[in-house]
Design an enzyme around this catalytic site. Structure first.
Site, PDB file in Angstrom:
ATOM      1  N   ARG A 128       0.835  -1.200   0.000  1.00 44.74           N
ATOM      2  CA  ARG A 128       0.000   0.000   0.000  1.00 44.74           C
ATOM      3  C   ARG A 128       0.866   1.245   0.000  1.00 44.74           C
ATOM      4  NH1 ARG A 128      -5.725   0.531   3.225  1.00 44.74           N
ATOM      5  NH2 ARG A 128      -6.597   1.994   1.764  1.00 44.74           N
ATOM      6  N   CYS A 129       1.773   1.272  -0.972  1.00 44.15           N
ATOM      7  CA  CYS A 129       2.750   2.348  -0.998  1.00 44.15           C
ATOM      8  C   CYS A 129       3.358   2.372  -2.375  1.00 44.15           C
ATOM      9  CB  CYS A 129       3.787   2.076   0.086  1.00 44.15           C
ATOM     10  SG  CYS A 129       5.503   2.125  -0.384  1.00 44.15           S
TER      11      CYS A 129
ATOM     12  N   GLU B 200      -3.012   5.273  -0.801  1.00 43.38           N
ATOM     13  CA  GLU B 200      -1.917   4.846   0.060  1.00 43.38           C
ATOM     14  C   GLU B 200      -1.433   5.911   1.024  1.00 43.38           C
ATOM     15  OE1 GLU B 200       0.310   3.768  -3.351  1.00 43.38           O
ATOM     16  OE2 GLU B 200      -0.232   1.659  -3.207  1.00 43.38           O
TER      17      GLU B 200
END
Lengths: 782, 292, 174
Positions: free
Chosen positions: A364-365, A734
């Site tokens: 999530r980045c 994110e």
């Protein structure tokens, strides 16, 4: 004028279209797919982290009730499938022929008539292992004499990567009044999507067509790579990504299960289902972070920040599989100057192989942005405390000012837009920052520990421009294909894949906004490589910046053609036709109009002579730049001096993701990201002992937050549109995972700073805090 | 590979006698009560019994009865019933505290008092409660019924005094009296997890606040559920000043011998026995004196 | 002694009421209820998210109470009554819990959603007007990785309010 229909375009907090099936149990996740004659694949897994395989005996398993095939690495070898390429130019073992390289690695595949029969037969496979020395610490892995994980590489060193100007940075450090430095470990964590990985593979031997339904965030890439490896023509391979129960980066990868299932289907002629159990999934799928860094920040005495440098070692497990853009072996870590106007920066990272599954996923980045934000936001806080300047004040003093945008950072990124002080001031006001500092002061006098932590992050998302961004050579565009049916209804297909982000709604809203067609009339499809336009999938907050932009541009192409048709219908010159959401009218005569639906019908029934029939468009959007969402988070914690527990009392998040398509969905994304950041900060960790035994291999051991410990998030926003995105949007999926961990840690350290504590590595387990309290003579026994 | 238990034969017992006979006759059999510890164990391969005797359909094993000398809890009483019971909430706060902290509401809907006690993991919560309350465990076996003291019941981790063909049918708790109060405090990594450390304290004080009797049970403080006996003996007859509680919690800590594991290092857990004992006694005292 | 012992490989015939309908199916003793629901009854709205009884994705209502169907053997449910997500709506009308999850954005990927809703169903039966804290505790056996729970709590509050004001949902859903 007739009544304008409610279309739910940009900014509408409309409830999601896709939810109708989810709330009624009519969803289709991989494990819900059942084909006639389907058989089940399960795996024998390695008990050792590193061991040579002396022998494998499959006879008993083959004779077990219901077993239809047993597949070993030796069976894959002649097909060239015992190893497959990774997305980073390395290769990954599918099933071992020589040795295993991490605990719980897949060793033998067993296929049987039912999942129960397969599980039983797994226990009958006998593997004789010769244990080998293990290395799980990446720093030790890079030392002379360490056990070698990859004999084909002869070294555990994966890469050395640098960014920035070393000399300029070092010079500023020498001239600086104050330098702070900190060793930090960003622990190994697992994305922990609720749906474990799996697939159903079916090879139709008559047609020569493999079809694989799989939990993937990027089906087209899978198809292309599968074709290149197997030489099966790409038009014959069909990858379908059905409903996905969360991905968060962990489902960008192709795991051995899918390869073995596909081979098993060819071997048995039957559809093969493989679905990981949780205790299979956690220890064998890709991990995030696992990053050891030394970060240093230089400043003048007055608090002017000068330069930042990081030296780091990253753990990639046994295979370098990061789904990074090819020019960025360590992702976009060079965004690490963050929200600050620094004079110079330099980072260097060495990657190491260890006896763990492949790591380094963008959890999530946007490719290591999380680690970068953590580094700078921790160090800015440490600097503030060292200088005795309030952490908010130090940030406000050093933010890139709004008038400097577009801003070129010393790392070479051109930030599109920002108003960092605006977001921080809003967060401070909302939480009552000054009052909290006063309360903290009073509490300190009474011996109570309370901390306030800030994180003012800047992200870099929306990969990305074709001049810089590709994966395996494939440019990172976004794609949309929109067709308007004669009755004015729409089907739109995309090369991305939602895993819960709500694409079926947001894309429909974009099209609704651009074409004036209500979202109810717009069907959005993704995930089927036979029907969707080519695309690189969904990760790194790229869907809105790329495919969302493509949707807008494709809609505008349609509108161009529609305008010509409208002019024809209205018997007016094209330049006299005016667009107003949902209709075209003749300039000066608004009562004389044709709705978009009327125009659509005409596109098939009464289009102008010489014009092609139909109303549709495809667009492959090449973003001119990345987008740079940002925000400021403030966290308040209270620490129990007895137990060492840090309780989050309040958490205010002010996000700026540019123009918002659906505020409900944006809120949801932020809440979810904050909760993941909270889990990372306080309770999540995958650890290994020296022998390579994993701890944190399932939800009993690996704790993710429940509703009880999750704080009640308070969210707000500022809106600074992206100047280059067609909708002014930036992406938000994110931000909160990226931005929040530093806020939690900063808050806890802020509470403990007067005791002489400068840093605590995550997770902030109560026992770690208690240990520090004891060391500083501050622990209570009651 | 993990979600699938090994095969077993299955029988439904319709009476205690039948269950006992089945346990006696069947090879390698186990009692299936709520199943909330047993089934996960079977899925992960920690347990592979050859046969299961399902006691869920035995009538009249699910009850809370305080009409006699003690509170009688049927072995099949679901944890959720303890959570929802006004009687338990009012008169037996220690049990209520603990019940509300066992796993989660869904597990509590099936999990039973008897099952939690008989699983006898160091991390299960009700064994410590039984130890603190000096409960009596009523078991039926081929040669009839016997009553065992909680302090003798927990032999080792996952091991109780019960023979393999014995069935726990009832737990008896000394009846609540004026001056009694209890509390269960549990430190968790996240809600519903096994305790990092848990402390069950049950007190009886006289009108002057002097301790007449006390029980302290510890969760996750050793390889099995244990009783902090030295702390108990030291407290009896004393007024519960802060200093007295300090000493008692130190004694409890000295009794403990926790393991280092993913829930924390042993020295932390020991320290937490002390902290939680102090706090649990304090809360129990407050309740005994008619406070919350 | 009348107890019937089913051998380990027996195909036990089970009969139960599922979402108001009589259903029969076979299961060997070790078959988990969740596999029976998904693979024998074909009701795939109930999901499997873990193997340690932590996640609650498999939550169903068995004999009136929410349970984790991965932690019950199918044979135990014989003769019982089962409510799954597929049975929540009535005559084409969404249950207020479903409505709440939709209205309040109580779901993202949807994987935990059926289990979460069945846990909410149990909670609201017991506690028709729950506080936020009660809701949070009531769903503490159900993990969600997407939402951060804020909107799930709002969804359940919405459903509670709706259920209180509409007595037609009162008498069970099954």
């Amino acid at each position: 004028m007739t009544e304008v229909p409610v279309i739910h375009g940009m900014g509408s907090a409309v409830k999601r279209k896709e939810d109708v099936r989810f709330i009624q149990g009519r969803d289709t996740y991989v494990d819900d797919i059942s084909l006639p004659g389907m058989v089940y694949l399960d795996f024998v897994r390695s008990p050792y982290a590193h061991a040579r395989i002396r022998s494998i005996s499959t006879e008993r398993a083959k004779g077990a009730p219901g077993v239809v095939a047993v597949i070993t690495g030796k069976d894959l070898q002649p097909l060239g499938l015992d190893w497959i390429p990774t997305l980073s130019g390395d290769k990954m073992m599918v099933l071992p022929t020589e040795k295993v390289v991490f605990q719980m690695q897949e060793v033998v595949g067993v296929v049987a008539e039912s999942r129960y029969a397969a599980a039983d037969a797994v226990k009958l496979v006998e593997v004789d292992y010769e244990p080998l020395p293990v290395v799980t610490d990446p720093k030790k892995a890079l030392e002379e004499g360490s056990p070698i994980v990859r004999e084909d590489k002869r070294t555990n060193h994966v890469f050395h990567w640098e960014a920035g100007d070393r000399e300029a940075t070092d010079r500023l450090f020498e001239q600086a009044d104050v330098v702070v430095g900190q060793d930090m470990y960003y622990q190994r964590i697992h994305v922990s999507y609720m749906e474990p990985c799996g697939c159903v593979a079916y090879y139709d031997s008559v047609k020569g067509t493999p079809t694989i339904w799989m939990t993937t965030q990027a089906p087209h890439v899978v198809r292309t790579v599968a074709s290149l490896i197997t030489k099966i023509p790409e038009n014959k391979i069909r990858i379908i990504s059905p409903d996905i129960g969360g991905g968060f980066g962990g489902k960008v990868y192709v795991y051995p299960g899918s390869i073995v299932a596909a081979v098993a289907s060819i071997v048995t002629g039957r559809p093969v289902k493989w679905v990981n159990d949780r205790s299979d999934d956690h220890p064998s799928t890709a991990f995030a972070r696992d990053f050891h860094m030394r970060a240093e920040l230089a400043a003048k005495r007055d608090g002017t920040l000068l330069a930042f440098r990081v030296k780091a070692v990253s753990d990639h497990g046994a295979f370098f599989g990061d789904a990074n853009p090819s020019k960025f072996p360590f992702g976009l870590f060079s965004i690490c100057t963050g929200s600050y106007d620094l004079k110079a920066a330099f980072v260097e990272v060495d990657g190491a192989y260890t006896n763990k599954p492949q790591g380094g996923i963008a959890y999530r980045c946007s490719f290591r942005v999380t680690e970068a934000v953590y580094a700078i936001e921790r160090l800015v806080d440490i600097m503030a405390h060292r200088l005795g300047i309030d952490p908010a004040e130090l940030r406000l003093k050093n933010f890139i000012p709004p008038e400097k945008f577009p801003y070129r950072s010393v790392m070479g990124w051109v930030y599109d837009s920002g108003n960092y002080a605006g977001a921080l001031r809003k967060a401070m006001e909302k939480i009552g920052y000054e009052e909290l500092r006063r309360e903290q002061e009073e509490k300190r006098k009474r011996g109570e520990l309370m901390g306030i932590g800030i994180s003012s992050f800047t992200e870099i998302v929306g990969a990305g421009p074709s001049h810089t961004f590709d994966i395996l050579g494939i440019k990172m565009f976004g794609s949309a294909e929109i067709r308007i049916h004669p009755t004015g209804k729409v089907i739109a297909r995309f090369g991305t894949r939602s895993q819960g982000q709500g694409h079926e709604t947001t894309y429909a809203q974009i099209i609704a906004e651009e074409l004036g067609i209500p979202i109810e009339d717009i069907t959005v499809e993704e995930g089927d490589t036979d029907t969707a336009p080519y695309g690189l999938g969904t990760y790194a907050s790229r869907s809105t910046p790329t495919a969302g932009a493509a949707a807008a541009v494709a809609s505008r192409k349609i509108r161009e053609k529609a305008k010509k048709i409208a002019a024809h219908l209205l018997e007016a010159r094209e330049e006299d036709v005016v667009w107003e959401r949902g209709r075209f009218y003749v300039k000066g005569a608004p009562a004389k109009y044709k709705t978009i639906q009327e125009v659509a019908f005409a596109a098939y029934t009464n289009h102008p002579p010489g014009m092609e029939a139909g109303l549709e468009a495809v667009h492959y959007y090449d973003p001119p730049n990345m987008t740079f969402p940002f925000g400021s988070y403030i966290c308040v914690v209270d620490i129990d001096r007895g137990t060492g527990e840090a309780k989050v009392r309040r958490f205010v998040a002010v996000d700026d993701c540019g123009n918002i398509i659906n505020p409900l969905i944006v809120d949801g994304q932020i809440h979810g990201g904050l909760t993941m950041g909270f889990g990372t900060a306080f309770m999540e960790e995958i650890g290994y002992d020296q022998d390579g035994n994993i701890y944190g291999a399932n939800f009993m051991d690996y704790t993710i937050p429940t509703a009880v410990e999750t704080p009640k998030w308070e969210t707000d926003k500022t809106v600074t549109p992206s100047p280059h995105h067609p909708l002014g949007a930036k992406g938000v999926g994110e931000s909160a995972t990226v931005g929040s961990p530093a806020a939690f840690v900063n808050a806890v350290v802020d509470a403990l700073w007067p005791l002489g504590v400068t840093h605590i590595d995550m997770p902030l387990y109560p026992w770690k805090i208690r240990r520090l309290l004891e060391e500083k003579g501050y622990a209570l026994d009651k | 590979m993990f979600v699938i238990p090994d095969r077993f034969s299955y029988t439904v017992a319709h009476s205690v006698e039948e269950a006992v006979e089945l346990l006696h006759t069947l090879e390698d059999s186990k009692v299936l009560a709520g199943g909330q510890s047993l089934i996960p164990f079977m899925k992960l391969g920690y347990a592979s019994p050859k046969s299961l005797v399902d006691i869920n359909r035995i009538p009249n094993l699910d009850y809370l009865d305080d009409s006699g000398e003690s509170l009688k809890i049927g072995a099949l009483t679901r944890i959720s019933r303890l959570c929802d019971s006004e009687l338990v909430a009012k008169d037996y706060p220690l049990i209520h505290d603990a019940a509300l902290q066992i796993a989660d509401p869904l597990v509590r809907n099936l999990g039973t008092f008897g099952g939690n006690v008989c699983h006898a993991d160091m991390g299960d919560d009700l064994p410590a409660v039984c130890l603190a309350m000096n409960a009596e465990m009523v078991a039926s076996g081929p040669s009839g019924q016997r009553v065992l003291a909680a302090k003798d019941f927990f032999v080792d981790r996952f091991t109780t005094l019960l023979a393999s063909d014995e069935l726990l049918t009832e737990v008896r708790i000394p009846k609540n009296r004026r001056g009694c109060g209890g509390a269960y405090l549990k430190l968790e990594r996240r809600v519903g997890d096994y305790a990092i450390v848990g402390v069950a304290a049950q007190l009886e004080v006289d009108g002057d606040g002097v301790c007449r009797s006390v029980g302290i049970g510890l969760t996750s403080a050793s390889t099995k559920p244990i009783k902090a006996s030295e702390a108990e003996s030291w407290l009896v007859g004393k007024s519960l000043s802060d200093e007295v509680l300090d000493k008692a919690s130190t004694l409890a800590m000295n009794t403990s011998n926790p393991l280092s594991d993913i829930r924390g290092p042993a020295e932390y857990k020991k320290a937490m026995v002390k902290v939680l004992t102090h706090r649990a006694l304090k809360l129990a005292y407050k309740r005994a004196r008619g406070g919350l | 002694m009348t107890a019937l012992i089913y051998p380990a490989d027996a195909k036990v015939r089970l009969e139960l009421t599922v979402n108001g309908e009589r259903r029969v199916g076979e299961a060997e003793p070790r078959m988990l209820l969740v596999h029976f629901i998904r693979e024998v009854l074909g009701l795939t709205g109930t999901h499997v998210g873990c193997d340690t009884s932590n996640c609650g994705a498999c939550t169903v209502v068995l004999n009136g109470r929410a349970v984790k169907s991965c932690t019950v053997f199918a044979v135990q449910a014989n003769g019982g009554s089962l409510l799954t997500v597929e049975g929540l709506a009535r005559k084409g009308r969404l249950h207020p819990i479903q409505e709440g999850f939709w209205e309040k954005h109580g779901l993202q990927c949807g994987y935990c959603t059926p289990g979460m809703m069945m846990a909410a169903y149990d909670l609201l039966q017991k506690s028709p007007n729950p506080t936020e804290e009660e809701i949070r505790r009531g769903i503490s056996g159900n993990l969600c990785r997407c939402t951060g729970y804020v909107k799930i709590v709002e969804a359940i509050e919405y459903a509670a309010q709706k259920l209180r004001s509409d007595p037609s949902w009162r008498s069970g859903g099954d």
